[in-house]
Design an enzyme around this catalytic site. Sequence first.
Site, PDB file in Angstrom:
ATOM      1  N   TYR A 247       0.713  -1.310   0.052  1.00  0.00           N
ATOM      2  CA  TYR A 247       0.153   0.048   0.210  1.00  0.00           C
ATOM      3  C   TYR A 247       0.800   1.395   0.278  1.00  0.00           C
ATOM      4  CZ  TYR A 247      -3.964  -3.184   1.698  1.00  0.00           C
ATOM      5  OH  TYR A 247      -4.680  -4.354   1.782  1.00  0.00           O
TER       6      TYR A 247
ATOM      7  N   HIS B 218      -0.406 -12.043   1.607  1.00  0.00           N
ATOM      8  CA  HIS B 218      -1.511 -11.372   0.279  1.00  0.00           C
ATOM      9  C   HIS B 218      -2.645 -11.664   0.210  1.00  0.00           C
ATOM     10  CE1 HIS B 218      -2.500  -6.815   0.296  1.00  0.00           C
ATOM     11  NE2 HIS B 218      -3.316  -7.130   0.215  1.00  0.00           N
TER      12      HIS B 218
ATOM     13  N   SER C 270     -12.935  -5.157   2.213  1.00  0.00           N
ATOM     14  CA  SER C 270     -14.362  -4.140   1.672  1.00  0.00           C
ATOM     15  C   SER C 270     -15.759  -4.290   1.710  1.00  0.00           C
ATOM     16  CB  SER C 270     -13.771  -4.444  -0.250  1.00  0.00           C
ATOM     17  OG  SER C 270     -12.543  -4.298  -0.220  1.00  0.00           O
ATOM     18  N   PRO C 271     -15.735  -4.202   2.631  1.00  0.00           N
ATOM     19  CA  PRO C 271     -16.739  -4.827   3.405  1.00  0.00           C
ATOM     20  C   PRO C 271     -18.565  -3.713   2.760  1.00  0.00           C
ATOM     21  CG  PRO C 271     -16.283  -3.925   5.291  1.00  0.00           C
ATOM     22  CD  PRO C 271     -15.586  -4.398   4.423  1.00  0.00           C
ATOM     23  N   LEU C 272     -17.839  -2.516   2.779  1.00  0.00           N
ATOM     24  CA  LEU C 272     -18.879  -1.951   2.163  1.00  0.00           C
ATOM     25  C   LEU C 272     -18.781  -2.012   0.918  1.00  0.00           C
ATOM     26  CD1 LEU C 272     -18.584   1.057   4.300  1.00  0.00           C
ATOM     27  CD2 LEU C 272     -20.107  -0.262   4.469  1.00  0.00           C
ATOM     28  N   GLY C 273     -17.571  -2.666  -0.228  1.00  0.00           N
ATOM     29  CA  GLY C 273     -18.153  -2.852  -1.472  1.00  0.00           C
ATOM     30  C   GLY C 273     -17.194  -1.838  -2.251  1.00  0.00           C
ATOM     31  N   ARG C 274     -16.226  -1.597  -1.763  1.00  0.00           N
ATOM     32  CA  ARG C 274     -15.528  -0.590  -2.400  1.00  0.00           C
ATOM     33  C   ARG C 274     -15.442   0.923  -2.414  1.00  0.00           C
ATOM     34  NH1 ARG C 274     -13.708  -5.398  -4.579  1.00  0.00           N
ATOM     35  NH2 ARG C 274     -12.049  -5.827  -4.298  1.00  0.00           N
TER      36      ARG C 274
ATOM     37  N   PHE D 259     -19.225   1.062  -2.670  1.00  0.00           N
ATOM     38  CA  PHE D 259     -20.156   1.647  -3.361  1.00  0.00           C
ATOM     39  C   PHE D 259     -22.194   1.440  -2.685  1.00  0.00           C
ATOM     40  CE2 PHE D 259     -23.456   0.518  -7.076  1.00  0.00           C
ATOM     41  CZ  PHE D 259     -22.858   1.244  -7.708  1.00  0.00           C
TER      42      PHE D 259
END
Length: 330
Positions: free
Chosen positions: A58, A126, A205-209, A211
């Site tokens: 990152y 990873h 990504s529990p918020l869909g990146r 979206f």
Amino acid sequence: MQERLLGRSGLRVSALGLGCMGMSEFYDPKGMSDEESIRVIHRFLDAGGNFLDTADMYGMGRNEALVGKAIADRRDRVVLATKFGNVRNANGEFLGVRGDAEYVKACCDASLTRLQVDHIDLYYQHRVDPNTPIEETVGAMAELVQAGKVRHLGLSEAAAETIRRAAKVHPIAALQTEYSLWSREVEPEILPTVRELGIGFVAYSPLGRGFLTGQFRTIDDLAPEDYRRNSPRYQGENFAKNLDLVKKIEELAKLKGCTPSQLALAWVLAQGDDIVPIPGTKRLKYLEENLSAGNLQLAPEELEQINNVFPVGSAAGERYHAQAMKAVNQ
């Protein structure tokens, strides 16, 4: 904040973690501020969170350095997770995945230096290296545990058989893999496998990146440099179809008296006490919104309504572009 155990490892973490990736790269690069990011990390810790997630790739190491700076005077309050395995050159180009023993050990030492710590609490591979037996990779990681440089081991985006083979070499504390309302691919095989083996599940990504937050209405709502512009789910007809799903989630959230992101996070939390979502943000206002989701309880009928709106496989498009998809579920 409530805490959860990652499988049978004994590693206890806050029920919500904090993903730090976007503080240094990928999401709206021009909108990044190290000072604001450090305030977010400090606020997260002050609110009772303790689980921070970063990786050596990152920002080409910058994110680890940032996290290290943020926790320098509060290391004892942090469960620190980082990752190795994705190889990039000096220009940031992705060169593939490595999991050979020499690389594992070199990456760990480099991460410890950037983080300015003497140990890593949870060290993940990873991505799985298709050219190196998982036994070699995890064997090298186990040596890091023996050396006191690492406390617990993890994998990311590993297939069920790979997880089983890895667990025979050394206990695996956690599997980190994408999981959200629009990425439910882990439910048929991966989740049952880690539960059978006593491995915790960390949902990235529990918020869909972003979206599922409802903040994007067109592709132009993303900054020109935002890497999500290349995501299949954010493009063309896929965007429109996925937006229709999110609008239904917005309706359910309104009935619940919460935001769509809070509803989406509460749904992930409700899938099991062994699941720990790590939503990422670099903004205080979104952090506060995410933290409030930890107190949101969903009744069985509400969960059923959400599942009816977002059944398995309902999202349009792959979650990564074709090349990146080759590295998941390996």
